[in-house]
Design a protein around this motif. Structure first.
Motif, short mmCIF file in Angstrom:
data_model
loop_
_atom_site.label_atom_id
_atom_site.label_comp_id
_atom_site.label_asym_id
_atom_site.label_seq_id
_atom_site.Cartn_x
_atom_site.Cartn_y
_atom_site.Cartn_z
N VAL A 1 0.80 -1.34 0.00
CA VAL A 1 0.13 0.00 -0.01
C VAL A 1 0.96 1.32 -0.07
CG1 VAL A 1 -1.81 1.55 1.40
CG2 VAL A 1 -1.83 -1.23 1.23
N LEU A 2 1.84 1.19 0.86
CA LEU A 2 2.83 2.64 0.81
C LEU A 2 3.57 2.67 -0.49
CD1 LEU A 2 4.66 2.04 4.38
CD2 LEU A 2 2.85 3.62 3.67
N GLU A 3 4.05 1.34 -0.98
CA GLU A 3 4.51 1.51 -2.45
C GLU A 3 3.57 2.06 -3.59
OE1 GLU A 3 7.70 1.20 -3.34
OE2 GLU A 3 8.48 0.29 -1.66
N THR A 4 2.32 1.59 -3.37
CA THR A 4 1.36 1.99 -4.44
C THR A 4 0.96 3.50 -4.41
OG1 THR A 4 0.45 -0.28 -4.47
CG2 THR A 4 -0.90 1.46 -5.43
N MET A 5 0.86 4.07 -3.27
CA MET A 5 0.34 5.19 -2.86
C MET A 5 1.58 6.31 -3.26
SD MET A 5 -2.59 5.38 -1.48
CE MET A 5 -2.78 6.89 -0.70
N ARG A 6 2.85 6.09 -3.07
CA ARG A 6 3.81 6.93 -3.29
C ARG A 6 4.06 6.91 -4.86
NH1 ARG A 6 9.25 5.09 -0.47
NH2 ARG A 6 9.72 3.02 -1.47
N ALA A 7 3.90 5.65 -5.47
CA ALA A 7 4.08 5.51 -6.97
C ALA A 7 2.92 6.33 -7.57
CB ALA A 7 3.96 4.04 -7.24
N SER A 8 1.85 6.44 -7.08
CA SER A 8 0.78 7.08 -7.60
C SER A 8 0.99 8.64 -7.73
CB SER A 8 -0.68 6.80 -7.01
OG SER A 8 -0.48 7.37 -5.62
N ARG A 9 1.92 9.00 -6.90
CA ARG A 9 2.38 10.51 -6.78
C ARG A 9 3.54 10.77 -7.33
NH1 ARG A 9 2.18 9.29 -1.60
NH2 ARG A 9 3.97 10.34 -1.34
N GLY A 10 4.29 9.53 -7.87
CA GLY A 10 5.71 9.77 -8.66
C GLY A 10 6.82 10.50 -7.75
N GLU A 11 6.86 10.16 -6.48
CA GLU A 11 7.65 10.68 -5.37
C GLU A 11 8.31 9.45 -4.75
OE1 GLU A 11 5.39 13.09 -2.59
OE2 GLU A 11 4.65 14.43 -4.25
N VAL A 12 9.42 9.65 -4.22
CA VAL A 12 10.12 9.08 -3.55
C VAL A 12 9.99 8.81 -2.10
CG1 VAL A 12 12.62 8.17 -2.90
CG2 VAL A 12 12.05 9.40 -5.08
N GLY A 13 9.52 9.72 -1.31
CA GLY A 13 9.33 9.64 0.13
C GLY A 13 7.70 9.12 0.26
N VAL A 14 7.46 8.63 1.67
CA VAL A 14 6.23 8.40 1.77
C VAL A 14 5.69 9.43 2.80
CG1 VAL A 14 6.26 6.14 1.68
CG2 VAL A 14 7.00 7.12 3.94
N THR A 15 4.27 9.65 2.70
CA THR A 15 3.45 10.75 3.43
C THR A 15 2.73 10.16 4.51
OG1 THR A 15 1.78 10.77 1.75
CG2 THR A 15 3.76 12.15 1.34
N GLN A 16 2.35 11.08 5.37
CA GLN A 16 1.15 10.82 6.27
C GLN A 16 0.16 10.11 5.72
OE1 GLN A 16 1.39 10.69 9.74
NE2 GLN A 16 -0.77 9.76 9.74
N GLY A 17 -0.50 10.64 4.55
CA GLY A 17 -1.52 9.96 3.95
C GLY A 17 -1.23 8.78 3.35
N ASP A 18 -0.19 8.31 3.15
CA ASP A 18 0.21 6.87 2.71
C ASP A 18 0.10 5.87 3.79
OD1 ASP A 18 0.91 8.22 0.39
OD2 ASP A 18 3.23 8.11 0.74
N PHE A 19 0.51 6.37 4.91
CA PHE A 19 0.44 5.40 6.14
C PHE A 19 -1.25 5.17 6.42
CE2 PHE A 19 4.82 7.03 6.91
CZ PHE A 19 5.30 5.88 7.18
N SER A 20 -1.79 6.45 6.47
CA SER A 20 -3.23 6.19 6.88
C SER A 20 -3.82 5.20 5.80
CB SER A 20 -3.90 7.78 6.51
OG SER A 20 -3.35 8.70 7.61
N ALA A 21 -3.55 5.34 4.63
CA ALA A 21 -4.28 4.31 3.65
C ALA A 21 -4.00 3.00 4.24
CB ALA A 21 -4.09 4.71 2.38
N ALA A 22 -2.77 2.66 4.47
CA ALA A 22 -2.17 1.32 4.73
C ALA A 22 -3.05 0.82 5.95
CB ALA A 22 -0.67 1.47 4.96
N PHE A 23 -3.04 1.69 7.14
CA PHE A 23 -3.85 1.39 8.31
C PHE A 23 -5.11 0.80 8.18
CE2 PHE A 23 -0.53 3.76 10.90
CZ PHE A 23 -0.01 2.49 11.48
#
Length: 479
Positions: free
Chosen positions: A415-437
């Motif tokens: 989920v973290l990988e998918t979320m940050r790949a959808s933004r085209g960014e390297v780092g993970v954000t708070q929204g990425d963690f929220s989606a994973a939880f």
């Protein structure tokens, strides 16, 4: 008081608890230190999920042979050897210099843990009458739960103020103590008539589980494995598992005895419990990463927050048996699965501005409820298993536990990988963690569909008193 003066239902669980303590400290320490380890090894912190999944997967691959090895060579012999292997693996982890080394040495640790914990639990199940099982496992649980309580702040303290490599050397004195106590006080229990090891089944199940979990874990990790290769690995794992199912149906002594699923309570505890553990398995991976990468906390500060979940779990162990007797085993499972899933999902609402006392309080309550669910799930798994099936049942249940925990880490990482790949960014954000939880919480909630069909008196055989159909009771082993 001398150790010899302690009754067996107290002494044996305490000795086994040394092994559980070592394993629990190790796993919780690593989770807190993942960002620091990633930085030192020059790796992406999310890629360090392989350090968690490789260990859990190694457990799942080698656990199926644990029951047979204990029957064939004696529980004490296997238990001691496993502690030695685990301790050597810990030393090697502390000396690793790359992600490949680290993952390899975690696999060696898993080989030791695969024999250490299930065989230790089997010693208790065979040595203690069912009427004494809950009280004996309470003695086992208390020291074992100290590992998760002390692990996060200890690992965070060492990582923040010293070097993360030192955390692996903590296992050395504990391992030495465990070997000494096992040699002195544990009887080398073995079976007289041991069937041959199902080597073909061990290879098929090991290849299947390894392929399926590893393929899933490396999805999105383009630097390590191309997407097509990850999918191919996962598909090959699924194929090997299909071959294993066909093999197990016609093999009298399959390494993972699928015939145990004929017990409705075992089936619900293992399959339903596996779904529930997906969310729990993701927590030690997601929470420290979020607190350190998104909230900017140090490893020590992160550990001081996350250990409260284990403190809540420890507190529940003093009251779980009474609650299960009074409220009813099935009712606890049905109601508590939603509460536990809700407390996983609530992590999605945390922000850097959330007061730390509030985060700690919610983690404490969540750990309390999670421990109650684990106690009930383990009761369910062993409630109707015959004594002759116990070693195979412990192996099967342990494999299911480790695979589901590793899937939890893999799902969260994907989920973290998918979320940050959808933004085209390297780092993970708070929204990425929220989606994973939220995703892993939803998976845990699905386990309710395996608890609904249970009869009211499920698990009543684990109480010394005559069961009452209107007041089902259960008592049981910890996770």
């Amino acid at each position: 008081m001398q150790l010899k003066a302690l009754p067996p239902q107290v002494l044996i669980p305490l000795i086994v608890a040394c092994a559980l303590f070592m394993e629990q400290v190790d796993s919780t320490v690593i989770a807190t230190s993942l960002p620091a380890i990633a930085g030192d090894l020059g790796e992406d912190p999310v890629a360090l999920k392989l350090a968690l999944t490789s260990y859990l997967l190694s457990l799942a691959v080698f656990i199926p042979a644990s029951g047979w090895a204990a029957d064939r060579y004696g529980a004490r012999t296997v238990f001691r050897s496993a502690i030695v292997i685990f301790t050597i693996g810990s030393i090697l982890c502390g000396l690793s210099s790359s992600l490949a080394d680290f993952v390899l040495y975690r696999i060696i640790q898993g080989m030791g843990g695969a024999m250490m914990v299930p065989v230790g639990r089997l010693v208790i199940l065979r040595s203690v009458p069912k009427s004494e099982l809950v009280s004996s496992l309470a003695w086992l649980t208390i020291p074992a739960l100290l590992g998760p309580v002390f692990g996060p702040p200890l690992g965070g303290f060492i990582t923040t103020y010293f070097d993360w490599r030192l955390i692996f050397f903590i296992n050395v004195p504990i391992g030495v103590l465990g070997v000494f106590l096992a040699t002195r006080f544990i009887e080398n229990v073995r079976e007289e008539d041991v069937p041959p090891l199902d080597l073909k089944g061990l290879i098929l199940s090991g290849a299947g589980l390894a392929g399926l979990v590893f393929g899933f874990a490396v999805l999105g990790q383009e630097v390590l494995v191309p997407q097509w290769a990850a999918l191919a690995i996962g598909a090959s794992g699924a194929f090997f598992l299909f071959l294993y199912v066909r093999h197990a149906r016609v093999t009298p002594h399959a390494v993972l005895d699928l015939k145990l699923l004929r017990h409705g309570t075992f089936r619900a505890g293992v399959v339903g419990g596996s779904l529930f553990r997906v969310g729990i398995g993701a927590m030690p991976f997601l929470l420290p990463l979020m607190l350190q990468l998104s909230f900017g906390l140090s490893p020590f500060a992160s550990g001081l927050l996350t250990f409260t979940a284990s403190a809540g779990a420890m507190a529940m162990k003093f009251t779980a048996a009474r609650l299960l007797r009074r409220i009813g085993y099935k009712r606890v499972l049905l109601a508590n699965v939603f509460l536990c899933s809700g407390f996983i999902a609530i992590n999605a609402a945390f922000t850097p501005l959330t007061p730390h006392w509030l985060i700690a309080s919610l983690l404490l309550v969540g750990g309390f409820l999670r421990s109650l669910q684990f106690t009930a799930l383990n009761a369910l798994s062993y409630a109707d298993v015959e004594p002759a099936e116990m070693s195979r049942a412990t192996s099967f249940a342990s494999v299911a536990q480790q695979v589901s925990l590793s899937f939890g880490v893999a799902v969260a990482g994907l989920v973290l990988e998918t979320m940050r790949a959808s933004r085209g960014e390297v780092g993970v954000t708070q929204g990425d963690f929220s989606a994973a939880f939220l995703v892993v919480a939803a998976v845990s909630a699905l386990s309710i569909f395996f608890f609904i069909p249970l009869p009211k008196d499920a698990g009543s055989s684990l109480t010394a008193r005559k069961p009452d159909l209107d007041d089902p009771r259960s008592e049981v082993p910890p996770d």
